[in-house]
Design a protein around this motif. Structure first.
Motif, PDB file in Angstrom:
ATOM      1  N   GLY A  60     -27.341  71.216 -15.074  1.00 29.13           N
ATOM      2  CA  GLY A  60     -27.491  69.808 -15.365  1.00 29.13           C
ATOM      3  C   GLY A  60     -27.986  69.620 -16.788  1.00 29.13           C
ATOM      4  O   GLY A  60     -28.556  70.521 -17.398  1.00 29.13           O
ATOM      5  N   MET A  61     -27.765  68.440 -17.320  1.00 34.56           N
ATOM      6  CA  MET A  61     -28.208  68.128 -18.668  1.00 34.56           C
ATOM      7  C   MET A  61     -29.263  67.042 -18.593  1.00 34.56           C
ATOM      8  O   MET A  61     -29.056  66.017 -17.951  1.00 34.56           O
ATOM      9  CB  MET A  61     -27.030  67.633 -19.497  1.00 34.56           C
ATOM     10  CG  MET A  61     -27.361  67.394 -20.941  1.00 34.56           C
ATOM     11  SD  MET A  61     -25.900  66.844 -21.832  1.00 34.56           S
ATOM     12  CE  MET A  61     -26.418  65.193 -22.217  1.00 34.56           C
ATOM     13  N   LEU A  91     -28.971  67.359  -2.813  1.00 37.61           N
ATOM     14  CA  LEU A  91     -29.593  68.661  -3.035  1.00 37.61           C
ATOM     15  C   LEU A  91     -29.003  69.224  -4.317  1.00 37.61           C
ATOM     16  O   LEU A  91     -27.782  69.288  -4.477  1.00 37.61           O
ATOM     17  CB  LEU A  91     -29.307  69.593  -1.861  1.00 37.61           C
ATOM     18  CG  LEU A  91     -29.931  70.973  -1.916  1.00 37.61           C
ATOM     19  CD1 LEU A  91     -31.458  70.870  -1.934  1.00 37.61           C
ATOM     20  CD2 LEU A  91     -29.477  71.801  -0.731  1.00 37.61           C
ATOM     21  N   LEU A  92     -29.878  69.593  -5.251  1.00 31.39           N
ATOM     22  CA  LEU A  92     -29.448  70.032  -6.574  1.00 31.39           C
ATOM     23  C   LEU A  92     -29.621  71.536  -6.743  1.00 31.39           C
ATOM     24  O   LEU A  92     -30.508  72.142  -6.129  1.00 31.39           O
ATOM     25  CB  LEU A  92     -30.280  69.310  -7.640  1.00 31.39           C
ATOM     26  CG  LEU A  92     -30.199  67.783  -7.595  1.00 31.39           C
ATOM     27  CD1 LEU A  92     -31.263  67.180  -8.499  1.00 31.39           C
ATOM     28  CD2 LEU A  92     -28.826  67.314  -7.992  1.00 31.39           C
ATOM     29  N   LEU A 136     -15.718  60.709 -16.123  1.00 28.58           N
ATOM     30  CA  LEU A 136     -15.011  61.691 -15.288  1.00 28.58           C
ATOM     31  C   LEU A 136     -15.749  61.937 -13.973  1.00 28.58           C
ATOM     32  O   LEU A 136     -16.062  61.001 -13.255  1.00 28.58           O
ATOM     33  CB  LEU A 136     -14.773  62.983 -16.074  1.00 28.58           C
ATOM     34  CG  LEU A 136     -13.969  62.816 -17.369  1.00 28.58           C
ATOM     35  CD1 LEU A 136     -13.949  64.112 -18.148  1.00 28.58           C
ATOM     36  CD2 LEU A 136     -12.572  62.328 -17.072  1.00 28.58           C
ATOM     37  N   ASN A 137     -16.038  63.206 -13.667  1.00 25.08           N
ATOM     38  CA  ASN A 137     -16.649  63.544 -12.370  1.00 25.08           C
ATOM     39  C   ASN A 137     -18.136  63.855 -12.510  1.00 25.08           C
ATOM     40  O   ASN A 137     -18.684  64.664 -11.780  1.00 25.08           O
ATOM     41  CB  ASN A 137     -15.924  64.727 -11.742  1.00 25.08           C
ATOM     42  CG  ASN A 137     -16.061  66.005 -12.552  1.00 25.08           C
ATOM     43  OD1 ASN A 137     -16.335  65.964 -13.753  1.00 25.08           O
ATOM     44  ND2 ASN A 137     -15.856  67.132 -11.923  1.00 25.08           N
ATOM     45  N   ARG A 138     -18.812  63.175 -13.419  1.00 21.92           N
ATOM     46  CA  ARG A 138     -20.237  63.435 -13.630  1.00 21.92           C
ATOM     47  C   ARG A 138     -21.092  62.469 -12.814  1.00 21.92           C
ATOM     48  O   ARG A 138     -20.682  61.345 -12.526  1.00 21.92           O
ATOM     49  CB  ARG A 138     -20.566  63.358 -15.108  1.00 21.92           C
ATOM     50  CG  ARG A 138     -19.938  64.546 -15.846  1.00 21.92           C
ATOM     51  CD  ARG A 138     -20.317  64.594 -17.287  1.00 21.92           C
ATOM     52  NE  ARG A 138     -19.795  65.768 -17.943  1.00 21.92           N
ATOM     53  CZ  ARG A 138     -18.536  65.944 -18.298  1.00 21.92           C
ATOM     54  NH1 ARG A 138     -17.647  65.022 -18.032  1.00 21.92           N
ATOM     55  NH2 ARG A 138     -18.156  67.043 -18.920  1.00 21.92           N
ATOM     56  N   VAL A 139     -22.299  62.952 -12.468  1.00 19.21           N
ATOM     57  CA  VAL A 139     -23.224  62.205 -11.619  1.00 19.21           C
ATOM     58  C   VAL A 139     -24.585  62.172 -12.304  1.00 19.21           C
ATOM     59  O   VAL A 139     -25.103  63.213 -12.699  1.00 19.21           O
ATOM     60  CB  VAL A 139     -23.345  62.881 -10.229  1.00 19.21           C
ATOM     61  CG1 VAL A 139     -24.308  62.137  -9.348  1.00 19.21           C
ATOM     62  CG2 VAL A 139     -21.986  63.007  -9.560  1.00 19.21           C
ATOM     63  N   TYR A 155     -25.105  65.882 -13.836  1.00 21.33           N
ATOM     64  CA  TYR A 155     -24.451  67.028 -13.205  1.00 21.33           C
ATOM     65  C   TYR A 155     -22.974  66.735 -13.022  1.00 21.33           C
ATOM     66  O   TYR A 155     -22.571  65.582 -12.920  1.00 21.33           O
ATOM     67  CB  TYR A 155     -25.039  67.291 -11.807  1.00 21.33           C
ATOM     68  CG  TYR A 155     -26.445  67.804 -11.807  1.00 21.33           C
ATOM     69  CD1 TYR A 155     -26.704  69.165 -11.848  1.00 21.33           C
ATOM     70  CD2 TYR A 155     -27.527  66.934 -11.748  1.00 21.33           C
ATOM     71  CE1 TYR A 155     -28.003  69.650 -11.845  1.00 21.33           C
ATOM     72  CE2 TYR A 155     -28.822  67.406 -11.747  1.00 21.33           C
ATOM     73  CZ  TYR A 155     -29.045  68.767 -11.794  1.00 21.33           C
ATOM     74  OH  TYR A 155     -30.329  69.239 -11.791  1.00 21.33           O
ATOM     75  N   ARG A 156     -22.177  67.784 -12.937  1.00 21.90           N
ATOM     76  CA  ARG A 156     -20.786  67.625 -12.514  1.00 21.90           C
ATOM     77  C   ARG A 156     -20.805  67.499 -10.986  1.00 21.90           C
ATOM     78  O   ARG A 156     -21.669  68.065 -10.325  1.00 21.90           O
ATOM     79  CB  ARG A 156     -19.948  68.835 -12.914  1.00 21.90           C
ATOM     80  CG  ARG A 156     -19.733  68.938 -14.396  1.00 21.90           C
ATOM     81  CD  ARG A 156     -18.810  70.123 -14.698  1.00 21.90           C
ATOM     82  NE  ARG A 156     -18.726  70.349 -16.117  1.00 21.90           N
ATOM     83  CZ  ARG A 156     -17.873  69.733 -16.925  1.00 21.90           C
ATOM     84  NH1 ARG A 156     -17.042  68.858 -16.427  1.00 21.90           N
ATOM     85  NH2 ARG A 156     -17.858  69.996 -18.210  1.00 21.90           N
TER      86      ARG A 156
END
Length: 97
Positions: A73-74, A67-68, A9-12, A86-87
């Motif tokens: 985040g997992m 930049l986080l 999906l939209n995870r990074v 992260y999403r």
């Protein structure tokens, strides 16, 4: 054979950038100096579909420096390295030179 994680999906998938604790000449830097929570994008998912069925792609690409947020985040360990998942909407922005 090394495993590779491909986000859904939209995870990074991001590898956090750890700032150096010493200068090239050996001077120790305090932990608070230039503490920017950033990382390098390792992999991205294809995106998510809108209610109309249109694909909304992820806003960042592999190799981007991002930049986080301070929290979130997992944590994922893969091939003895530590990454964070992260999403797309949780990433605050991209960093450029």
């Amino acid at each position: 054979m090394a495993k590779r994680l491909v986000p859904l999906l939209n995870r990074v998938l991001v590898e956090k950038i750890i700032p150096p604790s010493k200068t090239n000449t050996g001077i120790l830097l305090p932990e608070t100096s230039s503490k920017l929570n950033s990382g390098k994008v390792v992999a991205v998912g294809p995106g998510i579909h809108s209610k109309e069925g249109k694909l909304i792609p992820v806003a960042v690409k592999e190799g981007d420096t991002v930049l986080l947020p301070e929290y979130g985040g997992m944590e994922v360990k893969l091939n003895e390295k530590e990454y964070h998942l992260y999403r797309d909407e949780d990433i605050l922005g991209t960093l450029h030179d």
